[in-house]
Design a protein around this motif. Sequence first.
Motif, PDB file in Angstrom:
ATOM      1  N   VAL A  34      52.590  35.182  81.228  1.00 20.49           N
ATOM      2  CA  VAL A  34      52.185  35.584  82.584  1.00 20.49           C
ATOM      3  C   VAL A  34      53.274  36.423  83.231  1.00 20.49           C
ATOM      4  CG1 VAL A  34      51.513  34.751  84.873  1.00 20.49           C
ATOM      5  CG2 VAL A  34      50.740  33.531  82.819  1.00 20.49           C
ATOM      6  N   ARG A  35      54.510  35.951  83.132  1.00 20.59           N
ATOM      7  CA  ARG A  35      55.625  36.695  83.736  1.00 20.59           C
ATOM      8  C   ARG A  35      55.777  38.077  83.121  1.00 20.59           C
ATOM      9  NH1 ARG A  35      57.989  31.391  83.979  1.00 20.59           N
ATOM     10  NH2 ARG A  35      58.843  31.620  81.875  1.00 20.59           N
ATOM     11  N   GLU A  36      55.655  38.157  81.790  1.00 22.89           N
ATOM     12  CA  GLU A  36      55.832  39.433  81.110  1.00 22.89           C
ATOM     13  C   GLU A  36      54.708  40.399  81.448  1.00 22.89           C
ATOM     14  OE1 GLU A  36      57.233  42.556  79.187  1.00 22.89           O
ATOM     15  OE2 GLU A  36      58.329  40.713  79.623  1.00 22.89           O
ATOM     16  N   GLU A  37      53.459  39.895  81.467  1.00 20.63           N
ATOM     17  CA  GLU A  37      52.331  40.761  81.810  1.00 20.63           C
ATOM     18  C   GLU A  37      52.475  41.296  83.235  1.00 20.63           C
ATOM     19  OE1 GLU A  37      49.922  41.947  80.079  1.00 20.63           O
ATOM     20  OE2 GLU A  37      50.159  40.832  78.219  1.00 20.63           O
ATOM     21  N   PHE A  38      52.880  40.424  84.155  1.00 22.21           N
ATOM     22  CA  PHE A  38      53.030  40.858  85.540  1.00 22.21           C
ATOM     23  C   PHE A  38      54.159  41.862  85.683  1.00 22.21           C
ATOM     24  CE2 PHE A  38      55.129  40.529  89.661  1.00 22.21           C
ATOM     25  CZ  PHE A  38      54.089  40.908  90.487  1.00 22.21           C
ATOM     26  N   ALA A  39      55.305  41.563  85.064  1.00 24.55           N
ATOM     27  CA  ALA A  39      56.450  42.472  85.168  1.00 24.55           C
ATOM     28  C   ALA A  39      56.121  43.844  84.592  1.00 24.55           C
ATOM     29  CB  ALA A  39      57.658  41.866  84.457  1.00 24.55           C
ATOM     30  N   SER A  40      55.430  43.857  83.443  1.00 23.95           N
ATOM     31  CA  SER A  40      55.028  45.133  82.850  1.00 23.95           C
ATOM     32  C   SER A  40      54.087  45.877  83.776  1.00 23.95           C
ATOM     33  CB  SER A  40      54.344  44.894  81.496  1.00 23.95           C
ATOM     34  OG  SER A  40      55.236  44.291  80.585  1.00 23.95           O
ATOM     35  N   GLY A  41      53.158  45.121  84.383  1.00 25.68           N
ATOM     36  CA  GLY A  41      52.189  45.737  85.287  1.00 25.68           C
ATOM     37  C   GLY A  41      52.850  46.377  86.487  1.00 25.68           C
ATOM     38  N   VAL A  42      53.791  45.671  87.111  1.00 17.81           N
ATOM     39  CA  VAL A  42      54.478  46.220  88.287  1.00 17.81           C
ATOM     40  C   VAL A  42      55.248  47.481  87.921  1.00 17.81           C
ATOM     41  CG1 VAL A  42      56.297  45.813  89.978  1.00 17.81           C
ATOM     42  CG2 VAL A  42      54.637  44.017  89.488  1.00 17.81           C
ATOM     43  N   ARG A  43      55.930  47.459  86.792  1.00 18.97           N
ATOM     44  CA  ARG A  43      56.725  48.632  86.401  1.00 18.97           C
ATOM     45  C   ARG A  43      55.829  49.835  86.100  1.00 18.97           C
ATOM     46  NH1 ARG A  43      59.546  44.617  83.373  1.00 18.97           N
ATOM     47  NH2 ARG A  43      58.582  45.378  81.457  1.00 18.97           N
ATOM     48  N   LEU A  44      54.727  49.573  85.389  1.00 16.21           N
ATOM     49  CA  LEU A  44      53.827  50.670  85.046  1.00 16.21           C
ATOM     50  C   LEU A  44      53.167  51.265  86.285  1.00 16.21           C
ATOM     51  CD1 LEU A  44      52.083  49.331  81.819  1.00 16.21           C
ATOM     52  CD2 LEU A  44      53.601  51.296  81.995  1.00 16.21           C
ATOM     53  N   VAL A  45      52.798  50.405  87.222  1.00 14.16           N
ATOM     54  CA  VAL A  45      52.165  50.873  88.448  1.00 14.16           C
ATOM     55  C   VAL A  45      53.151  51.683  89.287  1.00 14.16           C
ATOM     56  CG1 VAL A  45      51.334  50.073  90.701  1.00 14.16           C
ATOM     57  CG2 VAL A  45      50.342  49.137  88.611  1.00 14.16           C
ATOM     58  N   SER A  46      54.322  51.143  89.484  1.00 16.56           N
ATOM     59  CA  SER A  46      55.281  51.752  90.407  1.00 16.56           C
ATOM     60  C   SER A  46      55.822  53.081  89.904  1.00 16.56           C
ATOM     61  CB  SER A  46      56.446  50.788  90.654  1.00 16.56           C
ATOM     62  OG  SER A  46      55.983  49.576  91.215  1.00 16.56           O
ATOM     63  N   VAL A  47      55.941  53.236  88.604  1.00 15.51           N
ATOM     64  CA  VAL A  47      56.612  54.430  88.080  1.00 15.51           C
ATOM     65  C   VAL A  47      55.852  55.709  88.427  1.00 15.51           C
ATOM     66  CG1 VAL A  47      55.538  54.553  85.775  1.00 15.51           C
ATOM     67  CG2 VAL A  47      57.937  55.228  86.089  1.00 15.51           C
ATOM     68  N   LEU A  48      54.551  55.624  88.634  1.00 16.92           N
ATOM     69  CA  LEU A  48      53.783  56.798  89.038  1.00 16.92           C
ATOM     70  C   LEU A  48      53.368  56.767  90.500  1.00 16.92           C
ATOM     71  CD1 LEU A  48      51.520  57.374  85.901  1.00 16.92           C
ATOM     72  CD2 LEU A  48      53.581  58.612  86.570  1.00 16.92           C
ATOM     73  N   LEU A  49      53.209  55.564  91.065  1.00 19.04           N
ATOM     74  CA  LEU A  49      52.807  55.486  92.463  1.00 19.04           C
ATOM     75  C   LEU A  49      53.947  55.837  93.421  1.00 19.04           C
ATOM     76  CD1 LEU A  49      50.430  52.403  92.685  1.00 19.04           C
ATOM     77  CD2 LEU A  49      49.880  54.823  92.455  1.00 19.04           C
ATOM     78  N   VAL A  50      55.184  55.606  93.021  1.00 13.37           N
ATOM     79  CA  VAL A  50      56.321  55.965  93.880  1.00 13.37           C
ATOM     80  C   VAL A  50      56.322  57.467  94.179  1.00 13.37           C
ATOM     81  CG1 VAL A  50      58.829  56.198  93.916  1.00 13.37           C
ATOM     82  CG2 VAL A  50      57.798  53.988  93.391  1.00 13.37           C
TER      83      VAL A  50
END
Length: 534
Positions: free
Chosen positions: A316-332
């Motif tokens: 769960v932690r790994e899936e969430f952490a990956s998700g946040v990083r993938l989302v933020s890298v383009l949304l920023v």
Amino acid sequence: MSRVLRASAIMAAGTMVSRVTGFVRTAVLAAAIGTFALGDAYNVAYTIPLILFDLLIGGILSSVVVPMIIRRQKSDPDGGRAYEQRLMTLGVVTLTLMALVAVALARPLIGLYSADWNAEKTEVAVTLARYILPQIAFFGIGAIAGAILNTRDRFAAPMWAPVLNNIVMIGVAVVYYLKLGGSGTDIGTVTDGDLLLLGLGTTAGIVAQCLVLVVSLHRVGFRFRPRFDLRNAGLGEMGRTASWTFAYVGISQLGFLITTKLASGAGERAPGAGNSAYAYAYQFFQLPYGIIAVSVITAMLPRMSRGVADGQLDTVREEFASGVRLVSVLLVPAGLLLMVLGPAVTVLIFSWGNMTVDSAVYIGNVLQVFGLALVPFSIFQLLLRVFYSFGDTRTPVFLALGNVAVNATLSLGAYYALPPRYIVMGLAFAFTVAYVVGAAVAWILAARRVGGLAGRRVAAGLSRMYLAALPSAALALGVLWLTQELTGLDALSAAIMLAAGGGLGMVLYLAIAHRMRIPEVSSIVGMVAGRVGR
């Protein structure tokens, strides 16, 4: 991360085409009906079925149904097939009844979401609502089919189906514009036949979208057989879990009701700066979120739910952490570029037909404010999936309550304190602040649930992404200033601003982030390079 990236890339492609055709749909529709009285009447009528769907069933699909289907697939001898058939049966019957009741209550529903409208505007909105509200049934059945597809890790069809809806609606809007021309925005001259074209045409698009999802579900082996033995449908468990989801959606929709009424009132005080401007700006704000974040969220939830079911919190932690990083890298960078180039986007899209450049620029000003909310809004939605993967629909209710309290308080302050033309921009700023606060509180609570979410590491990563994005925003700002000085602001100059400022700005960001060795950018660049190399 590679699994999430691949699944997200497949969904992002479909979502991108969907959102681009949605751009065209929105532009053609705005050109046909404008942003004054008729535009406001249509947008409120169009929004109500989406609100009712979310309020009555939409919320439980993402928070309750997907995790429950996965559990039944693991525990039932038939792999959950009978459960899925009972779920679809219940959905078809319930949603059809909901649509019929909504049509009967069209007038009070329009009254609920409008403010200070005259009788003529109200009557037009009611007529449109009666044609559009039946789509609740088709929207819901398609959403259930999409949820079942997601549990089978089939993500493409739910992301591509809206493209057909957009194509149908584009055709309807073009026919309407060709039929009426410049008089298409005049609420006093539109006929019952014109409203029939707009209303039933809108519903026809949702019907087409639903059919695509149902056919896709059939192709993966699902065979619908009505089952009314609902005692075995797990309705008690679903009801207990969903009761909190209904509360969450109800609270969220209360906040939306307040915003809609305030935006409608602002439009009466400052024509063209009301609900239509807010609705169109919000749709464009949702574009990067829909392409990037929704794809990651959709891939994330089933995997996190399986991790919880197997007692593997590390997953769960790994899936969430990956998700946040993938989302933020383009949304920023997307958020910063929206803050700079919002008017250029909307002038290019909206300054046609019955729309003016001034109306388009105003929508862009609202979009600039929404750009501030892009990252916190997306992270908030990701955090909710952590709770949903545990079957916890209670905590999000309290998060929604706080979110609405902040949003409503600031929105009311904006309505009464700001000049009429700035009210809608104030509503967008209230939305932004609410999600900044909501994301911070949700992060603290989710971290407690899973034993930490690596907040410092994520904050450091976000800081590096913003640092890499600042030169891109500066480049876009320079292009914006230079183009306006040389040519002013029209559709052609807006296209130049977006191509030079937005396109080159994003390339510059990727190059800087790659040199800074931000791993998610390196993964994206590597994946694209690999595809090109083939």
